[in-house]
Scaffold this motif. Structure first.
Motif, PDB file in Angstrom:
ATOM      1  N   VAL A 165      -5.149   7.183  -6.198  1.00 33.85           N
ATOM      2  CA  VAL A 165      -6.098   6.679  -5.206  1.00 33.85           C
ATOM      3  C   VAL A 165      -5.687   7.208  -3.837  1.00 33.85           C
ATOM      4  O   VAL A 165      -4.537   7.053  -3.413  1.00 33.85           O
ATOM      5  CB  VAL A 165      -6.125   5.138  -5.189  1.00 33.85           C
ATOM      6  N   SER A 166      -6.625   7.829  -3.128  1.00 33.01           N
ATOM      7  CA  SER A 166      -6.331   8.389  -1.806  1.00 33.01           C
ATOM      8  C   SER A 166      -7.410   7.973  -0.819  1.00 33.01           C
ATOM      9  O   SER A 166      -8.507   7.549  -1.199  1.00 33.01           O
ATOM     10  CB  SER A 166      -6.244   9.916  -1.870  1.00 33.01           C
ATOM     11  N   THR A 167      -7.089   8.098   0.476  1.00 30.53           N
ATOM     12  CA  THR A 167      -8.041   7.727   1.521  1.00 30.53           C
ATOM     13  C   THR A 167      -7.770   8.534   2.779  1.00 30.53           C
ATOM     14  O   THR A 167      -6.637   8.964   3.026  1.00 30.53           O
ATOM     15  CB  THR A 167      -7.956   6.224   1.846  1.00 30.53           C
ATOM     16  N   ALA A 221      -8.734   6.988   5.597  1.00 32.42           N
ATOM     17  CA  ALA A 221      -8.898   5.898   6.545  1.00 32.42           C
ATOM     18  C   ALA A 221      -7.837   5.960   7.640  1.00 32.42           C
ATOM     19  O   ALA A 221      -6.752   6.523   7.454  1.00 32.42           O
ATOM     20  CB  ALA A 221      -8.812   4.554   5.822  1.00 32.42           C
ATOM     21  N   GLU A 222      -8.143   5.361   8.768  1.00 27.85           N
ATOM     22  CA  GLU A 222      -7.209   5.360   9.896  1.00 27.85           C
ATOM     23  C   GLU A 222      -6.074   4.361   9.691  1.00 27.85           C
ATOM     24  O   GLU A 222      -5.008   4.500  10.297  1.00 27.85           O
ATOM     25  CB  GLU A 222      -7.957   5.040  11.191  1.00 27.85           C
ATOM     26  N   GLY A 223      -6.324   3.353   8.850  1.00 25.72           N
ATOM     27  CA  GLY A 223      -5.284   2.370   8.571  1.00 25.72           C
ATOM     28  C   GLY A 223      -5.023   2.271   7.081  1.00 25.72           C
ATOM     29  O   GLY A 223      -5.749   2.828   6.258  1.00 25.72           O
ATOM     30  N   ALA A 224      -3.957   1.554   6.718  1.00 22.41           N
ATOM     31  CA  ALA A 224      -3.614   1.381   5.313  1.00 22.41           C
ATOM     32  C   ALA A 224      -4.699   0.562   4.610  1.00 22.41           C
ATOM     33  O   ALA A 224      -5.304  -0.340   5.191  1.00 22.41           O
ATOM     34  CB  ALA A 224      -2.265   0.696   5.187  1.00 22.41           C
ATOM     35  N   VAL A 225      -4.942   0.883   3.339  1.00 18.81           N
ATOM     36  CA  VAL A 225      -5.920   0.167   2.524  1.00 18.81           C
ATOM     37  C   VAL A 225      -5.176  -0.578   1.420  1.00 18.81           C
ATOM     38  O   VAL A 225      -4.497   0.036   0.585  1.00 18.81           O
ATOM     39  CB  VAL A 225      -6.957   1.131   1.898  1.00 18.81           C
ATOM     40  N   ASP A 226      -5.291  -1.895   1.424  1.00 17.04           N
ATOM     41  CA  ASP A 226      -4.615  -2.741   0.452  1.00 17.04           C
ATOM     42  C   ASP A 226      -5.449  -2.803  -0.824  1.00 17.04           C
ATOM     43  O   ASP A 226      -6.620  -3.180  -0.792  1.00 17.04           O
ATOM     44  CB  ASP A 226      -4.439  -4.141   1.040  1.00 17.04           C
ATOM     45  N   LEU A 227      -4.876  -2.435  -1.964  1.00 13.86           N
ATOM     46  CA  LEU A 227      -5.594  -2.420  -3.242  1.00 13.86           C
ATOM     47  C   LEU A 227      -5.509  -3.745  -3.985  1.00 13.86           C
ATOM     48  O   LEU A 227      -6.012  -3.854  -5.108  1.00 13.86           O
ATOM     49  CB  LEU A 227      -5.054  -1.304  -4.140  1.00 13.86           C
ATOM     50  N   TYR A 228      -4.892  -4.754  -3.389  1.00 12.49           N
ATOM     51  CA  TYR A 228      -4.768  -6.066  -4.029  1.00 12.49           C
ATOM     52  C   TYR A 228      -6.146  -6.593  -4.430  1.00 12.49           C
ATOM     53  O   TYR A 228      -7.058  -6.677  -3.600  1.00 12.49           O
ATOM     54  CB  TYR A 228      -4.097  -7.050  -3.072  1.00 12.49           C
ATOM     55  N   GLY A 229      -6.320  -6.929  -5.699  1.00 10.53           N
ATOM     56  CA  GLY A 229      -7.589  -7.469  -6.182  1.00 10.53           C
ATOM     57  C   GLY A 229      -8.588  -6.429  -6.623  1.00 10.53           C
ATOM     58  O   GLY A 229      -9.661  -6.777  -7.121  1.00 10.53           O
ATOM     59  N   MET A 230      -8.266  -5.153  -6.458  1.00  9.80           N
ATOM     60  CA  MET A 230      -9.228  -4.100  -6.789  1.00  9.80           C
ATOM     61  C   MET A 230      -9.335  -3.875  -8.293  1.00  9.80           C
ATOM     62  O   MET A 230     -10.420  -3.671  -8.833  1.00  9.80           O
ATOM     63  CB  MET A 230      -8.831  -2.805  -6.088  1.00  9.80           C
ATOM     64  N   PHE A 231      -8.203  -3.924  -8.993  1.00 11.36           N
ATOM     65  CA  PHE A 231      -8.178  -3.594 -10.416  1.00 11.36           C
ATOM     66  C   PHE A 231      -7.755  -4.763 -11.306  1.00 11.36           C
ATOM     67  O   PHE A 231      -7.598  -4.584 -12.511  1.00 11.36           O
ATOM     68  CB  PHE A 231      -7.230  -2.422 -10.672  1.00 11.36           C
ATOM     69  N   PRO A 243      -2.689   5.793   5.535  1.00  8.91           N
ATOM     70  CA  PRO A 243      -3.690   6.700   6.112  1.00  8.91           C
ATOM     71  C   PRO A 243      -3.433   8.148   5.738  1.00  8.91           C
ATOM     72  O   PRO A 243      -2.316   8.658   5.895  1.00  8.91           O
ATOM     73  CB  PRO A 243      -3.530   6.480   7.620  1.00  8.91           C
ATOM     74  N   GLY A 244      -4.439   8.794   5.195  1.00  8.22           N
ATOM     75  CA  GLY A 244      -4.319  10.184   4.805  1.00  8.22           C
ATOM     76  C   GLY A 244      -3.444  10.406   3.587  1.00  8.22           C
ATOM     77  O   GLY A 244      -3.144  11.549   3.233  1.00  8.22           O
ATOM     78  N   GLY A 245      -3.005   9.326   2.939  1.00  9.53           N
ATOM     79  CA  GLY A 245      -2.097   9.460   1.817  1.00  9.53           C
ATOM     80  C   GLY A 245      -2.736   9.039   0.503  1.00  9.53           C
ATOM     81  O   GLY A 245      -3.950   8.883   0.388  1.00  9.53           O
ATOM     82  N   SER A 246      -1.883   8.875  -0.510  1.00 11.95           N
ATOM     83  CA  SER A 246      -2.363   8.490  -1.825  1.00 11.95           C
ATOM     84  C   SER A 246      -1.298   7.650  -2.511  1.00 11.95           C
ATOM     85  O   SER A 246      -0.139   7.618  -2.104  1.00 11.95           O
ATOM     86  CB  SER A 246      -2.697   9.725  -2.671  1.00 11.95           C
ATOM     87  N   VAL A 247      -1.695   6.969  -3.578  1.00  9.81           N
ATOM     88  CA  VAL A 247      -0.780   6.180  -4.379  1.00  9.81           C
ATOM     89  C   VAL A 247      -1.101   6.439  -5.843  1.00  9.81           C
ATOM     90  O   VAL A 247      -2.259   6.589  -6.228  1.00  9.81           O
ATOM     91  CB  VAL A 247      -0.886   4.680  -4.037  1.00  9.81           C
ATOM     92  N   GLU A 248      -0.047   6.535  -6.660  1.00  4.22           N
ATOM     93  CA  GLU A 248      -0.216   6.728  -8.095  1.00  4.22           C
ATOM     94  C   GLU A 248      -0.111   5.387  -8.806  1.00  4.22           C
ATOM     95  O   GLU A 248       0.823   4.606  -8.556  1.00  4.22           O
ATOM     96  CB  GLU A 248       0.871   7.665  -8.655  1.00  4.22           C
TER      97      GLU A 248
END
Length: 497
Positions: A70-72, A74-84, A121-126
């Motif tokens: 998952v990558s973005t 966005a200008e700020g961090a995106v919290d994936l809590y509750g997404m999956f 921001p500008g990053g990704s998480v596996e």
């Protein structure tokens, strides 16, 4: 906000316009992978645009692990809590499903965590959701990602060919060995909108529940004038299997009157149905059993007039000797009683691709479904809902009304209320029954709010009705005393995977 369809040209994630991908795009934000590349989905979460790359899937020992990146921007961090994860386990990946819509099975995710990550921001998480072992010979799978979409055609490959450390991913996973992952057969349920019957089909059998109030007068075992019309759907099913099989007919009552009276009444009603089916169809190839259960096996609690009506029924189970015979005659699911006129809508109506104006908690919003994709015996897509302002949503607003509770083990915070309409029949979302006997629909788990001007994605999987365009309906009514969404989306095109 419409989903963006794209294919990943390499494992690093460069994206190509979906229209250039010859394998065909999947409605709802995914393109089926034509090779070993991951499948790319575009979505929005917490008001920020995300890109999710899905694949490959790798079988290692007793497990299958899928790489999800998952990558973005966005200008700020995106919290994936509750997404999956479901609302009861929001910091997990437990609502992700591993599917084969071609072969008709599903596997549950089995880890205790993995969903409490943030994308910088500008990053990704596996992320590495883990499932049970896939059956041998499966070359590609489909991955159901709540709040994102369904990734079609995710490649399955050996650990040595995967661009990630499979052993490390499994070693880091908190696998819950108590969860039975499957695979489990996908099921389909078709409901007559007038409540006269509902039909469920799986790989082995077809079960038709016919309303006792339609078949019989009160406290009577004499068939009504309406009985033949309802039993006609059973005859259609019988005729799909010329080799016959086993046919079980069971009568059920509510709890009014004595146990002895209800037992006798249920037996006489089951016998009456058998006698009439024998006049309407050739049962010579069927091994028939007839029984009555009285009030001993209710579908729901006998605590209201409405529930007692649901419990008064005759259940007819067909277990054919050769289940494949139905496929040679017609689509298994589209053959499940689609006669009758389409019911009148209970809410606003409009073309799915154009979107329909609705209200959520008094806030103007728009709901749309651009198209659905046919794959195997199923249709999949992603419904989008966008509100003009922040809106609170009750836990059952996108669910089924109380009148449908007996059909399935429905839960709250689920978007189970969207069904396909074909004639007088309502096709509910595809689902499966897990190893503990719990029904698990392929549905979204969502938070109880909509953010202003942010598209909420509701992935959906339905049985294929065999049409070129479909109509999607949320029937309205109430659940837990709260109103349920009523809306109808028409003229939704079906595209081939």
């Amino acid at each position: 906000m419409a989903a963006v369809l794209a294919a990943c040209a390499d494992d690093g994630g460069s994206v190509t316009d979906a229209s250039a991908v010859p394998s065909g795009s999947a409605s709802g934000g995914a393109t089926a992978s034509a090779n070993s590349d991951p499948v790319v989905l575009k979505s929005v979460w917490m008001g920020e645009a995300l890109t999710t790359r899905v694949g490959p899937a790798v079988v290692k020992g007793d497990h299958t692990v899928v790489r999800v990146v998952v990558s973005t921007d966005a200008e700020g961090a995106v919290d994936l809590y509750g997404m999956f994860g479901p609302h009861t386990a929001a910091a997990t990946l437990n609502a992700v499903r591993l599917l084969s819509l071609i072969q008709g099975f599903a596997l549950r995710e089995v880890t205790r965590g993995g969903g409490n990550e943030s994308v910088e921001p500008g990053g990704s998480v596996e992320l590495f959701p883990v499932f049970g072992r896939l059956p041998d010979g499966v070359a590609s799978v489909d991955v159901f990602l709540p709040n994102v979409g369904v990734a079609l055609g995710v490649p399955v490959m050996d650990a040595g060919a995967a661009a990630f450390d499979v052993e490390a991913a499994l070693a880091d996973a908190e696998i819950d060995e108590s969860i039975k992952s499957g695979p489990f057969d996908l099921n389909s349920v078709v409901v007559a909108d007038d409540g006269s019957s509902d039909t469920e089909k799986d790989e082995a059998s077809t079960t038709v529940n016919v309303s006792g109030d339609v078949l019989f007068a009160t406290d009577s075992a004499d068939l009504s004038g309406e009985a033949d019309g309802v039993l006609g759907s059973v005859v259609e099913q019988l005729e799909l299997y010329p080799s016959g099989g086993q046919l079980a007919i069971t009568g059920h009552t509510d709890d009014v009157n004595t146990d002895e009276h209800n037992q006798d009444l249920s037996e006489r009603r089951a016998k009456a149905v058998l006698d009439r089916l024998g006049e309407l169809a050739d049962l010579s190839g069927w091994e028939v059993s007839v029984s009555g259960k009285g009030e001993s096996e209710p579908r729901v609690a006998n605590d209201s007039d409405e529930n007692r009506q649901l419990n008064r029924r005759v259940e007819i189970v067909l277990t054919p000797t050769d289940p494949g015979e139905a496929s040679t005659a017609t689509s298994d699911v589209s053959a499940l009683g689609s006669s009758g006129e389409m019911p009148e809508p209970k809410g606003p109506v409009g073309r799915g691709p154009d979107g329909v104006a609705i209200e959520v908690d008094g806030v103007p919003a728009r709901i749309s479904l651009d198209s659905v994709t046919r794959i195997g015996d199923y249709l999949t897509g992603t419904i989008k809902i966008v509100a003009e302002r922040d809106a609170s949503v009750s836990i059952s607003y996108f669910g089924v009304p109380t009148s449908m509770y007996s059909l399935r083990e429905w839960g709250t915070y689920q978007s189970t209320g969207f069904s396909l309409l074909k004639g007088g029949s309502r096709y509910l979302l595809a689902d499966f029954t897990d190893g503990e006997g719990v029904n698990r629909p392929l549905t979204n788990f969502w938070r109880n709010r909509l953010e202003a001007n942010v598209a909420q994605s509701l992935p959906v999987v339905w049985p294929d009705t065999g049409e070129d365009t479909i109509t999607v309906d949320a029937p309205g009514g109430k659940s837990l005393g709260r109103p349920v969404l009523a809306v109808r989306l028409t003229d939704i095109p079906v595209v081939e995977a």
